[in-house]
Design an enzyme around this catalytic site. Sequence first.
Site, PDB file in Angstrom:
ATOM      1  N   GLU B 249      25.340  57.474  98.146  1.00  0.00           N
ATOM      2  CA  GLU B 249      24.723  57.833  96.859  1.00  0.00           C
ATOM      3  C   GLU B 249      24.809  56.687  95.970  1.00  0.00           C
ATOM      4  OE1 GLU B 249      27.142  61.270  95.336  1.00  0.00           O
ATOM      5  OE2 GLU B 249      27.047  60.723  93.153  1.00  0.00           O
ATOM      6  N   ARG B 378      33.706  67.602  95.984  1.00  0.00           N
ATOM      7  CA  ARG B 378      34.333  66.308  95.803  1.00  0.00           C
ATOM      8  C   ARG B 378      33.035  65.376  94.871  1.00  0.00           C
ATOM      9  NH1 ARG B 378      33.934  61.262  97.915  1.00  0.00           N
ATOM     10  NH2 ARG B 378      33.254  61.988  99.914  1.00  0.00           N
TER      11      ARG B 378
HETATM   12  C1  LIG Z   1      30.166  57.654 105.808  1.00  0.00           C
HETATM   13  C2  LIG Z   1      31.061  57.838 104.750  1.00  0.00           C
HETATM   14  C3  LIG Z   1      30.661  57.358 103.388  1.00  0.00           C
HETATM   15  C4  LIG Z   1      31.863  57.596 102.314  1.00  0.00           C
HETATM   16  N1  LIG Z   1      31.636  57.152 101.183  1.00  0.00           N
HETATM   17  C5  LIG Z   1      32.552  57.382 100.079  1.00  0.00           C
HETATM   18  C6  LIG Z   1      32.595  56.762  98.827  1.00  0.00           C
HETATM   19  O1  LIG Z   1      31.745  55.845  98.488  1.00  0.00           O
HETATM   20  N2  LIG Z   1      33.463  56.917  98.190  1.00  0.00           N
HETATM   21  C7  LIG Z   1      34.782  58.086  98.358  1.00  0.00           C
HETATM   22  O2  LIG Z   1      35.351  58.080  97.573  1.00  0.00           O
HETATM   23  N3  LIG Z   1      34.543  58.465  99.583  1.00  0.00           N
HETATM   24  C8  LIG Z   1      33.652  58.335 100.484  1.00  0.00           C
HETATM   25  N4  LIG Z   1      33.611  58.784 101.672  1.00  0.00           N
HETATM   26  C9  LIG Z   1      34.962  59.758 102.015  1.00  0.00           C
HETATM   27  C10 LIG Z   1      36.012  59.045 102.185  1.00  0.00           C
HETATM   28  O3  LIG Z   1      35.792  57.969 102.824  1.00  0.00           O
HETATM   29  C11 LIG Z   1      37.088  59.981 103.044  1.00  0.00           C
HETATM   30  O4  LIG Z   1      37.403  61.147 102.470  1.00  0.00           O
HETATM   31  C12 LIG Z   1      38.487  58.949 103.198  1.00  0.00           C
HETATM   32  O5  LIG Z   1      38.249  57.816 103.383  1.00  0.00           O
HETATM   33  C13 LIG Z   1      39.272  59.851 104.035  1.00  0.00           C
HETATM   34  O6  LIG Z   1      40.466  58.837 104.185  1.00  0.00           O
HETATM   35  P1  LIG Z   1      41.715  59.391 105.114  1.00  0.00           P
HETATM   36  O7  LIG Z   1      42.462  58.205 105.132  1.00  0.00           O
HETATM   37  O8  LIG Z   1      42.204  60.517 104.721  1.00  0.00           O
HETATM   38  O9  LIG Z   1      41.038  59.536 106.539  1.00  0.00           O
HETATM   39  P2  LIG Z   1      40.069  58.486 107.434  1.00  0.00           P
HETATM   40  O10 LIG Z   1      39.820  57.096 106.825  1.00  0.00           O
HETATM   41  O11 LIG Z   1      39.139  59.616 108.064  1.00  0.00           O
HETATM   42  O12 LIG Z   1      41.167  58.308 108.503  1.00  0.00           O
HETATM   43  C14 LIG Z   1      41.774  59.252 109.582  1.00  0.00           C
HETATM   44  C15 LIG Z   1      42.658  58.404 110.289  1.00  0.00           C
HETATM   45  O13 LIG Z   1      43.233  59.229 111.223  1.00  0.00           O
HETATM   46  C16 LIG Z   1      43.242  58.931 112.829  1.00  0.00           C
HETATM   47  N5  LIG Z   1      43.200  60.119 113.627  1.00  0.00           N
HETATM   48  C17 LIG Z   1      42.460  61.393 113.498  1.00  0.00           C
HETATM   49  N6  LIG Z   1      42.974  62.184 114.049  1.00  0.00           N
HETATM   50  C18 LIG Z   1      44.161  61.641 114.713  1.00  0.00           C
HETATM   51  C19 LIG Z   1      45.058  62.064 115.609  1.00  0.00           C
HETATM   52  N7  LIG Z   1      45.053  63.529 116.201  1.00  0.00           N
HETATM   53  N8  LIG Z   1      45.996  61.285 115.955  1.00  0.00           N
HETATM   54  C20 LIG Z   1      46.437  60.122 115.550  1.00  0.00           C
HETATM   55  N9  LIG Z   1      45.263  59.485 114.747  1.00  0.00           N
HETATM   56  C21 LIG Z   1      44.390  60.519 114.276  1.00  0.00           C
HETATM   57  C22 LIG Z   1      41.825  58.451 112.829  1.00  0.00           C
HETATM   58  O14 LIG Z   1      41.846  57.331 113.774  1.00  0.00           O
HETATM   59  C23 LIG Z   1      41.806  57.463 111.445  1.00  0.00           C
HETATM   60  O15 LIG Z   1      42.614  56.539 111.701  1.00  0.00           O
HETATM   61  C24 LIG Z   1      32.745  58.591 102.578  1.00  0.00           C
HETATM   62  C25 LIG Z   1      32.727  59.403 104.011  1.00  0.00           C
HETATM   63  C26 LIG Z   1      31.893  59.178 104.916  1.00  0.00           C
HETATM   64  C27 LIG Z   1      32.037  59.624 106.173  1.00  0.00           C
END
Ligand SMILES: Cc1cc2nc3c(=O)[nH]c(=O)nc-3n(C[C@H](O)[C@H](O)[C@H](O)COP(=O)(O)OP(=O)(O)OC[C@H]3O[C@@H](n4cnc5c(N)ncnc54)[C@H](O)[C@@H]3O)c2cc1C
Lengths: 482, 540
Positions: B249, B378
């Site tokens: 974005e 979001r």
């Molecule tokens: C390309 C992209 C760009 C984005 N840009 C932005 C942005 O600029 N600003 C913003 O605010 N948000 C952005 N978002 C959204 C944001 O990045 C995510 O919502 C947020 O980072 C999610 O963080 P999280 O820690 O919850 O999960 P994640 O960072 O997705 O981490 C999940 C973790 O869980 C682990 N995992 C999954 N399943 C299992 C399992 N069964 N057992 C053990 N481990 C597991 C994975 O390996 C990973 O380490 C973006 C998303 C994407 C895809």
Amino acid sequence: MQISVTISRFNPDTDTSPRMEPWNVQVEDGARVLNVLERIHDMDPTLLFRSSCRAGQCGSCAVKMNGEPVLACTEEALDGMVIEPLDLPVIGDLMVDLVPGINDIPRIHPSECGTNPTQEDVLRIKPLRDCIECLSCVSVCPAMKVTEFLGPTSMRSQMRIALDPREPGNRIREALEQGLFTCTSCNRCWRVCPKNIETPGKAIEKLREIANREGLTLPRHQEVAELVRTTGRSVESGKHVFLDLVDEVIEPFGDVKREVGFFVGCMFNARLPERAMDMLEVMRHAGIRVIIPKDQVCCGSPLIRTGQTSIINALMEKNIRVFQDRGITTVMTMCAGCGATLKNDYETPFEVKDVSEILTETGLPPLKLLQTTATYHDPCHLMNGQQITKQPREILVQAVERFIEMPAMCCGSGGGVRSGLPDEAAALGEMRRTAIRKTGADVVVTICPFCEYHIQEHSDKPVKNLMTILVEALGEKPTELS
Amino acid sequence: MQDQEIIRSHVLVIGSGGAGVRAAIEASNAGTCVLISKTIVGKGGCTIMAEGGYNAVMSEADTISDHYADTMKGGAYLNDPELVRVLTEEAPARMNDLISWGGVFDITDTCTICQRPFGGQCFPRTCYAGDRTGHEIMATLMEQLSNSNVRIFHEISAFDLIVSQGRIVGAFGLDRKGKMYTFLADATVLASGGGTRVYDISTNSSGGNGDGYAMGWRAGAELIDMEQVQFHPTGAVYPWDARGRLVTEAVRGEGGVLKNSNGERFMSRYDPDRMELSTRDVVARACATEIQEGRGTIHGGVWLDVSHLPAKRIEERLPVMLEQFLKYGVDIRTQPMEVGPTAHHIMGGLRITPFCQTTLPGLFACGEVTGGVHGANRLGGNALADTQVFGRRAGAFAGSEPAREIQFPEDQADSAKKMLEKFLAGDASPGTVKREIQRIMWDGAGIFRSKSTLEETRAALDALSKKNLKADSPSGFNECCTVRNMIDTARLIVTGAFLRDESRGAHVRTDIVQDWDAQVSPFGHTILTRTGATIERRKS
Ligand SMILES: Cc1cc2nc3c(=O)[nH]c(=O)nc-3n(C[C@H](O)[C@H](O)[C@H](O)COP(=O)(O)OP(=O)(O)OC[C@H]3O[C@@H](n4cnc5c(N)ncnc54)[C@H](O)[C@@H]3O)c2cc1C
Ligand code: SF4
Ligand code: SF4
């Protein structure tokens, strides 16, 4: 589209060595290496490889494609490609053990008494911050193969820490223990980095500058700096000195096709003047006028690589002036190290070209194939420093009957390692010996004087400069100075 | 079945994205902490891929109440107000944590943090590190993690939570070879991220399969608003294998314009005031409509153009975009990008309190696996803030749980083993089933939904769920478990979409005519549990 690909398969539980497995797969146009691996995985779910973000940001998927490290998720798949794991301990197939290497990377310890970085600090830190910890650089680093060096990305991190005021003080002694001076400046790490991080120039040399300010420069390196300071040269004069032997202008035999200024460099000037004389002979036959300003000095490379930069500006100014004053628009280098320095560290008002570039552009004089089998050693400062690999080969195959490739690797002579850490330089030299033997060639050809000098000590076969080979192929006798 | 290992800790954190690592750092202050991750820790998930930025009120000219109001409005008032209050109040302090730990964000010449405008916000509130903000956050968190005593297990996937007397006491995991691990803990933090890989076109990492939603739901937790799936308006459409890859974005934040194949800046017809910087749901539907109505590009996208911006600005502010497109032969300094909608973020998820407690004792959750923070849509930049604010809270409150006696769960371990062994006798290729799920979800439960498409999708998912997934060897267990989770997650999305008889935020039902605005909608959260599903009715 249909793609044929060869994959290295290895199961450490059952195999003693990897085997190469051919595949033919159907993929969409524009497919990346990763997409090909996924297609194969559909057919053979046992194929091991990693990927996660699929966008070049997580550093999980680096593999070797045709010998070069690439990120599988961003590199376009090529028909006929060979995919192997990085040169790191293999867990299975294309999957390598990244965790120990990642754990080695030094991390910042911010302290209460630190201050937040300024905009200027951030701008300096940022280029070192893009690292995705793919360890491609670690997998190729020659110094790590023969010493306990912690590796390029660790030095990158040390420099980032050094630039960050949140951790006051510095860890230069820690960096020294981690092998700061073992780096040969080969620049291989920079060239394979998917984020194009210039670790040697932007981190290692800068850390060596800090070491210099703290009085930690190696004694041998200090001697070289002293020599440059007092004589303008980094190599002591031998019996013959090139600049004393030649005229300022060397005219070609026939029409003048082109005119270049020649930057000779300390090694060819004082230790191997015969090679530079051979080059002049080739130029005479090739129709190239060579102008040789006599007041040129050391390019400063031995000082920059070892972090002793206090007199660099004076050297640079002088060298630029001597060519500019004579109205020279193209400066030719023959020493790979000088060439890389003039191209990467200087801001020159003229273009700088390696002798192999000049000759392939202008054309070679008629040659007679030499009855020999030659291999070619890529000087790091030519291959990585100037990204020149094609031209020397193009020239060589016109001069010898048989040419055999040898995998490129640093010979160990650069970055002040030969003078400062001779054991490391010798260990790398011995690795070249093995590689040379494997080719079965009669002669090893290179261009860089440092490589030639060093490899000769570690080779059963003669090592020759490409210019000497050309003189022989012209049917003449190479220069000998008694 | 190979021998299994038992690992006991005070706190278990599942997932090493922004939320999980932040939680582990915090929890390690309170006692032993184990962090497990499907990938090498720090390399998985979507945080590392996040490009655009992190929303926080960092300037005197901005206010928390504006951030709150923008978030509620953007979320079509489906957000849990208490969670939004916590998010907006604590986002600045969590950004400051990152800075004090060594984060290298862009700053101005007066040493304040740079902030850029993002869609749906009345103030340029999005802090950034070029267009690799998430990578910078992960790099910083990993540095801090290495200074902690968290015990790390790389490349272990949790496949089921362990329930003992109504309480979550840990999780079962699998390593690459299919060896089973039992993690027992006084408190468990689920931080496994999102799951839009259940769609054919998605921005998520390979691991974004919805494991957490499925595990939580099977263990009995309450999930809310799973139908709320954000389709990002700008994903790559070409080449085929790169389809879905996010075009941040920030491209529009920096001044990028959207045009259809007739060269019209079509956003003027959908949101003339906010234009390209309207909320994502609006822009995504606009792009989808242009494409559907035949004004799309050859590869089925629309144009996104920054070539009118100075090249230097693009190089400085959007280096990752520049590099990624160059790899595909497009120089965005001079050429437009071809983009289309892509499944990006699941707003729904496990219901949490402001203390990150789920409805199951012993189970905490944070990050994208939770629901309620972002409502029905979001805002860009709010998810990264979410990971830090709720990551810290989950770690802290999980850490404060009392120590307990935990018995080894014999019965559950046995049935888990049996389930895994059954895969060895299966006959359906998990890869094929996976692609099937992705296709039917994109076709039937995508940007536009109706009762009939949802019914077809539900039937197709039911049929897929009856297949016997096949593993050639224990090393294939992981993939089978992932596909099992994808089916559960997809069904949760479809069930939610069925229940919500309105268009709201990212959820659009073409078969429903409504005469209310989001603010006065008669509906609240959809609530999904193992025992039933319903939608809250608001009192008028
Ligand atoms: C390309 C992209 C760009 C984005 N840009 C932005 C942005 O600029 N600003 C913003 O605010 N948000 C952005 N978002 C959204 C944001 O990045 C995510 O919502 C947020 O980072 C999610 O963080 P999280 O820690 O919850 O999960 P994640 O960072 O997705 O981490 C999940 C973790 O869980 C682990 N995992 C999954 N399943 C299992 C399992 N069964 N057992 C053990 N481990 C597991 C994975 O390996 C990973 O380490 C973006 C998303 C994407 C895809
Ligand atoms: S320049 Fe060569 S020796 Fe030095 S760190 Fe890089 S790869 Fe290693
Ligand atoms: S410096 Fe470059 S090559 Fe080395 S680990 Fe980092 S990204 Fe990879």
